[in-house]
Design an enzyme around this catalytic site. Structure first.
Site: not given
Length: 456
Positions: A427, A431
């Protein structure tokens, strides 16, 4: 005249600085031949054997089983008859053979000693006369004078491929073959042994073999309690260390998508028998999945990246790590430049890496350079999984089991073959938006396969 030669821990790869002694194959007092394995070692990537670089007798073992050894550290002492029989530095830079590796045989003529090549002018970093144990072993078996072989490796070093190419060129007669030759076929390549076909599972759409059961290395009962201990093996310890690094440093997130692979199932059923006869390997669903993935990565190259604190490094080469399970561990050999291979080429690579992974014959070269991981968890019936990312990559994608389900198509119910695909993502780099589009592209690629799709 007798002398003592130290054997040191070789440098296995640029990124590795140490290895663990798994077990000694020789004990003090045992005679040792040149290139004969003396111990097995374990790294974060593969198991390997360290061969002796001299003939002699093992005098002393300096490092015990289970101990971590830095590169260049002496691990044993061998007594030799000739004071100049070996050099400890050769072992430190020698290529290490994988456990159980075998070498090909290319003929059965007797060797003749041809005159060596003319001396060449020395160059900076010249390594033409630095031969690894693997190269020396092949040369001894094939009767090749290494002075005649032109090296293509770093600094002019002779590689295994150079020796085999020299043998195949017929420039020097070959010796040392173990296969018997007939008068009419003295130079014939021995036929490959016929391997009996193994029984495979018949349940499920793409279960290719019975799952392997881990073996307990050692155990001890606890008096008065209903439990026992299992000793942690060096490989399991390395896996634990790597997984901890991944989940500690990489903030994992994940998402899943459904794929209708009905057309793919029909395509594979049409081609698999002919492909098996032609190529000698199975045409698995994973080959089609890899093709769909690499084509999607071309559209979204940020998937093929790593985190570097102050920047994101996007890799140009698409090298796919495959998760290959064995009895007690998981290896991740790499298909290099997967985007440059067709479906048939990917199928051959998958079969080769999976087979050698289960047999413990993967080399260091097989394990390095992966840029993203694909895992065929559906091969043992999984329908949903949350894979751990292989550090320092950014994604790990799993292809789950294909199941028949009723689905609604144009307001009508039909039975279709459906599979889930699960994606773990870093992350820091990725995304939901970019990964959702990437998975949609993989889905589109898989669903675009039709009965007319070509493998070559």
């Amino acid at each position: 005249m007798k002398s003592l030669t130290e054997v040191v821990m070789p440098k296995l790869a640029e990124s590795l600085v140490s290895a663990m002694i798994d077990r000694w194959l020789k004990q003090p007092g045992d005679s040792i031949g040149m290139y004969e394995p003396i111990c097995e070692i374990i790294t974060n990537k593969v198991n390997a054997e360290i061969p002796s670089t001299v003939n002699g007798k093992l005098v002393s073992i300096l490092v015990g089983n289970g101990q971590e050894v830095p590169v260049g550290t002496p691990i044993c002492i061998i007594e030799t008859e000739d004071a100049n029989a070996g050099s400890t530095t050769d072992a430190a830079h020698a290529a290490v053979e994988p456990v159980g590796a075998t070498l090909p045989v290319y003929g059965s003529q007797k060797a003749t000693n041809a005159a060596p090549m003319a001396a060449e002018e020395p160059v900076e970093g010249d390594m033409r006369h630095r031969y690894s144990p693997a190269v020396q072993r092949i040369a001894a078996e094939q009767g090749v004078n290494l002075q005649q072989v032109r090296g293509t490796g770093l600094g002019g070093r002779v590689t295994r491929k150079d020796v085999l190419a020299f043998v195949a060129s017929g420039e020097q007669p070959v010796a040392g073959a173990t296969a018997a030759a007939t008068p009419t076929a003295a130079n014939a390549v021995p036929a490959a042994p016929v391997v009996p076909e193994q029984l495979v599972r018949t349940t499920g759409l793409h279960l290719s073999e019975t799952p392997r059961i881990p073996q307990i290395e050692a155990e001890s009962e606890i008096p008065g309690r209903g439990e026992y201990f299992i000793d942690i093996t060096p490989i399991r310890n390395a896996i634990a260390r790597n997984v901890k690094q991944s989940v500690t440093e990489i903030p994992h997130a994940w998402m899943m998508i459904e794929v209708d692979v009905t057309n793919l199932v029909q395509l594979r059923n049409k081609l698999k028998d002919e492909f098996k006869k032609r190529e000698g390997v199975n045409l698995t669903y994973l080959a089609f999945v890899l093709k769909a993935v690499v084509n999607a990565v071309k559209d979204y190259p940020i998937i093929n990246s790593t985190w570097a604190t102050d920047k994101i490094i996007v890799k140009r080469d698409i090298n796919i790590s495959l998760a290959v399970g064995t009895e007690d561990s998981v290896a991740t050999p790499v298909i290099k430049n997967a985007d440059q291979k067709n479906i048939a080429g990917l199928a051959r690579e998958i079969d080769d890496l999976a087979r050698r992974g289960r047999e413990g014959k993967l080399t260091m070269a097989d394990m390095g350079g992966g840029t993203l991981t694909v895992n065929n968890t559906g091969s043992f019936g999984s329908i949903l999984s949350y894979p751990t990312i292989v550090y320092p990559q950014a994604v790990n994608l799993t292809f789950e089991s294909i199941v028949k389900r009723p689905v609604v198509i144009n307001d009508m119910i039909g039975v279709r073959s459906i599979a889930n695909m699960c994606l773990s993502l870093d992350h820091r780099i990725l995304d939901g938006v970019i990964c959702g589009r990437f998975l949609q592209r993989v889905k589109e690629n898989l669903e675009s396969f039709s009965i007319e799709t070509k493998l070559y």
